[in-house]
Motif scaffolding. Sequence first.
Motif, PDB file in Angstrom:
ATOM      1  N   UNK A 237      -1.572   0.391  17.499  1.00  0.00           N
ATOM      2  CA  UNK A 237      -0.480   0.557  18.130  1.00  0.00           C
ATOM      3  C   UNK A 237       0.035   1.499  16.639  1.00  0.00           C
ATOM      4  N   UNK A 238       1.405   2.473  17.007  1.00  0.00           N
ATOM      5  CA  UNK A 238       2.019   2.872  16.505  1.00  0.00           C
ATOM      6  C   UNK A 238       3.219   1.698  15.494  1.00  0.00           C
ATOM      7  N   UNK A 239       2.617   0.989  14.451  1.00  0.00           N
ATOM      8  CA  UNK A 239       4.141   0.031  13.972  1.00  0.00           C
ATOM      9  C   UNK A 239       4.619   0.984  12.987  1.00  0.00           C
ATOM     10  N   UNK A 240       5.824   0.925  13.035  1.00  0.00           N
ATOM     11  CA  UNK A 240       6.889   1.064  11.813  1.00  0.00           C
ATOM     12  C   UNK A 240       6.739   0.100  10.765  1.00  0.00           C
ATOM     13  N   UNK A 241       7.881  -1.043  11.280  1.00  0.00           N
ATOM     14  CA  UNK A 241       7.687  -1.726  10.729  1.00  0.00           C
ATOM     15  C   UNK A 241       7.307  -3.531  11.814  1.00  0.00           C
ATOM     16  N   UNK A 242       6.034  -4.546  11.809  1.00  0.00           N
ATOM     17  CA  UNK A 242       6.550  -5.172  12.404  1.00  0.00           C
ATOM     18  C   UNK A 242       6.420  -7.196  11.600  1.00  0.00           C
ATOM     19  N   UNK A 243       6.793  -7.754  12.725  1.00  0.00           N
ATOM     20  CA  UNK A 243       7.352  -9.168  12.356  1.00  0.00           C
ATOM     21  C   UNK A 243       6.129 -10.030  13.230  1.00  0.00           C
ATOM     22  N   UNK A 262      -8.414  -8.431   5.094  1.00  0.00           N
ATOM     23  CA  UNK A 262      -8.834  -7.063   5.958  1.00  0.00           C
ATOM     24  C   UNK A 262      -7.840  -5.690   5.442  1.00  0.00           C
ATOM     25  N   UNK A 263      -7.394  -5.115   4.684  1.00  0.00           N
ATOM     26  CA  UNK A 263      -6.136  -4.101   4.078  1.00  0.00           C
ATOM     27  C   UNK A 263      -5.176  -3.924   4.760  1.00  0.00           C
ATOM     28  N   UNK A 264      -4.615  -4.823   5.886  1.00  0.00           N
ATOM     29  CA  UNK A 264      -3.025  -4.316   6.670  1.00  0.00           C
ATOM     30  C   UNK A 264      -2.326  -4.606   5.125  1.00  0.00           C
ATOM     31  N   UNK A 265      -1.434  -4.240   5.110  1.00  0.00           N
ATOM     32  CA  UNK A 265      -0.101  -4.152   4.318  1.00  0.00           C
ATOM     33  C   UNK A 265       0.887  -5.021   4.556  1.00  0.00           C
ATOM     34  N   UNK A 266       0.396  -6.679   4.638  1.00  0.00           N
ATOM     35  CA  UNK A 266       1.264  -7.780   5.102  1.00  0.00           C
ATOM     36  C   UNK A 266       1.742  -8.415   3.751  1.00  0.00           C
ATOM     37  N   UNK A 267       2.885  -9.221   3.775  1.00  0.00           N
ATOM     38  CA  UNK A 267       3.287 -10.077   3.135  1.00  0.00           C
ATOM     39  C   UNK A 267       3.853 -11.352   4.473  1.00  0.00           C
ATOM     40  N   UNK A 268       3.731 -12.831   3.897  1.00  0.00           N
ATOM     41  CA  UNK A 268       4.686 -13.656   4.325  1.00  0.00           C
ATOM     42  C   UNK A 268       5.859 -14.254   3.619  1.00  0.00           C
ATOM     43  N   UNK A 269       6.401 -14.962   4.492  1.00  0.00           N
ATOM     44  CA  UNK A 269       7.718 -15.493   3.972  1.00  0.00           C
ATOM     45  C   UNK A 269       8.055 -16.796   4.894  1.00  0.00           C
ATOM     46  N   UNK A 270       7.867 -17.694   4.043  1.00  0.00           N
ATOM     47  CA  UNK A 270       8.315 -19.287   4.777  1.00  0.00           C
ATOM     48  C   UNK A 270       9.328 -20.039   3.784  1.00  0.00           C
ATOM     49  N   UNK A 271       9.744 -21.219   3.960  1.00  0.00           N
ATOM     50  CA  UNK A 271      10.448 -22.159   3.642  1.00  0.00           C
ATOM     51  C   UNK A 271      10.598 -22.767   2.097  1.00  0.00           C
ATOM     52  N   UNK A 272       8.985 -22.280   1.758  1.00  0.00           N
ATOM     53  CA  UNK A 272       8.432 -22.774   0.343  1.00  0.00           C
ATOM     54  C   UNK A 272       9.000 -21.890  -0.846  1.00  0.00           C
ATOM     55  N   UNK A 273       8.900 -20.812  -0.287  1.00  0.00           N
ATOM     56  CA  UNK A 273       9.201 -19.547  -0.984  1.00  0.00           C
ATOM     57  C   UNK A 273      10.436 -19.909  -2.331  1.00  0.00           C
ATOM     58  N   UNK A 288       9.281  -0.614   2.652  1.00  0.00           N
ATOM     59  CA  UNK A 288       8.128   0.029   4.550  1.00  0.00           C
ATOM     60  C   UNK A 288       6.628   0.520   3.210  1.00  0.00           C
ATOM     61  N   UNK A 289       6.863  -0.369   2.039  1.00  0.00           N
ATOM     62  CA  UNK A 289       5.338  -0.286   1.056  1.00  0.00           C
ATOM     63  C   UNK A 289       4.365  -2.026   1.917  1.00  0.00           C
ATOM     64  N   UNK A 290       5.497  -2.519   2.508  1.00  0.00           N
ATOM     65  CA  UNK A 290       4.233  -3.582   3.590  1.00  0.00           C
ATOM     66  C   UNK A 290       4.530  -3.182   4.888  1.00  0.00           C
ATOM     67  N   UNK A 291       3.732  -3.298   5.960  1.00  0.00           N
ATOM     68  CA  UNK A 291       4.060  -2.894   6.999  1.00  0.00           C
ATOM     69  C   UNK A 291       4.835  -4.486   8.438  1.00  0.00           C
ATOM     70  N   UNK A 292       3.710  -5.387   7.832  1.00  0.00           N
ATOM     71  CA  UNK A 292       3.800  -6.551   8.400  1.00  0.00           C
ATOM     72  C   UNK A 292       4.638  -7.637   8.040  1.00  0.00           C
TER      73      UNK A 292
END
Length: 527
Positions: A237-243, A262-273, A288-292
């Motif tokens: 897919x051509x992903x600009x930004x993905x959730x 695996x090299x994806x530009x990703x980070x997590x978000x949940x209630x414990x942060x 845009x420094x993380x895509x997912x």
Amino acid sequence: MTVFTDFPLHKSVLDAIQDMGFEEPSPIQAACIPKILEGGDLIGQAQTGTGKTAAFGIPLIERLTPANKIQAIVLTPTRELAIQVAGELRRISKYKRIRTLPIYGGQSISHQIRALKQGVQVVIGTPGRVLDHLRRKTLRLENVNMLVLDEADEMLDMGFIEDIETIISHLNAERQTLLFSATMPPEIKRLAQRYMNNPSTVAVSREEVTAPLIEQVYYKVFDRNKLDSLCRILDSEDVELGIIFCRTKRGVDELTEVLQARGYLADGLHGDLSQAQRDKVMKAFREGSIEFLIATDVAARGIDVSNVSHVINYDIPQDPESYVHRIGRTGRAGRKGIAMTLVTPREMRQMVVIQKQTKAAMLSRNVPTLEEVAERKQEQLREQLISLLDNDAMAEMYLKVAADLTATYPAEKVAAAALHLAFHSESGEDGEAESYNFGETGAAKGMVRFFLNVGRNANIKPQDLVREISESVGIPGKAVGRIDIFESFTFVEVPEEVAPFVYESLRQTRINGKRINLEPAKPRGRK
């Protein structure tokens, strides 16, 4: 914001709730749980899909003790609902020594009698079968201190009012009574006035759910291939930004770690942060420094990023409202957006419910093959190679290896082999995911024939089987092939392309109360 830890619940119940993926109570749960825990009678007006089972199930399990006696009884209009409620109560009582037993018509009464003798704390049943046990004196209700009437208006419509009153006559007058109903006709109000003690009333209306006008697709995947399937989808897919949505905080952490590895530009978000951590992740996502962004439903609230091109449900949402809220994160400000959902066999029914409730037109897509992903990435690889060649950025050791190889093999072949090796290493796969090979089953061309261990002895009719397969797999009923029903077994043919999904879905289910054993049929004439 109310959370489950705000309620006076034991750690064993809270741990089970967390395992189920609930982060915060639904409106009816937030309104009912504290009132039920106080011990008073309650009338809840709510439809299926609002979370009402957990609304009474959580405080019910909280108040039970491991004492070997029936302490609560839940009456439901149908056996399907009895099985569903029993399953939910079992999940809530995962860490407590509580046994639940659904009793309903269509199942062997001797099996139910044996289970009752072994000892249970909660009985969930249809009025007719509960009465049958009372007449046989195989069910004793003198220790019951909680009665739940679930979908009372449905039980009324089915003519169960007299049965319910007879069952109530066997109960202790000092019990707690909970009544849940989507509507409140006069007969239900009279029932409440006669058998309930100054009940509180909680009314929750279901949201009108309408899916936004964005492209919506779903992929049928198996649990064991789910992660690899997600990676192939992301790579094609051509992903600009993905959730990417996960059901639990633990799921967010695990998926984030794997995708980052695996090299994806990703980070997590949940209630414990902490708020600072949350702000840092959101800033990186907006820039845009993380895509997912990988998130839970609760953590994603308030996110307003206009250029989200993809919303991906890695875990299917638990209700249509959550689905609508999730996918509404894309397609904003007139932009195009796409919502993708990964669906495993046991989740297909929920996918069908979401489609019906939202009236959404969802297309089924096949997970991209390795070859399709490779083709998609060719241009990207070409650009990366040109960049390296232009900048003379290659280490001396690689130039030496290339020189040695090109002395023996054509340069084009060496380059192709290097690309193949790099791509397969990056994808983390050596080949296609494991697939089913059912062999020769005696079916028509393009079909697979399955054997089921139930037949006329389970009151199975062709339309029952067609409906079960259609709802479980998401195919039109007319796609199901030949059906042969015998006294104690059945043969059914399904299209080859959906046969693995049918196999995984139906071998763990029940039809008319009977557990299904499903396996590929042997060719006709062989034993």
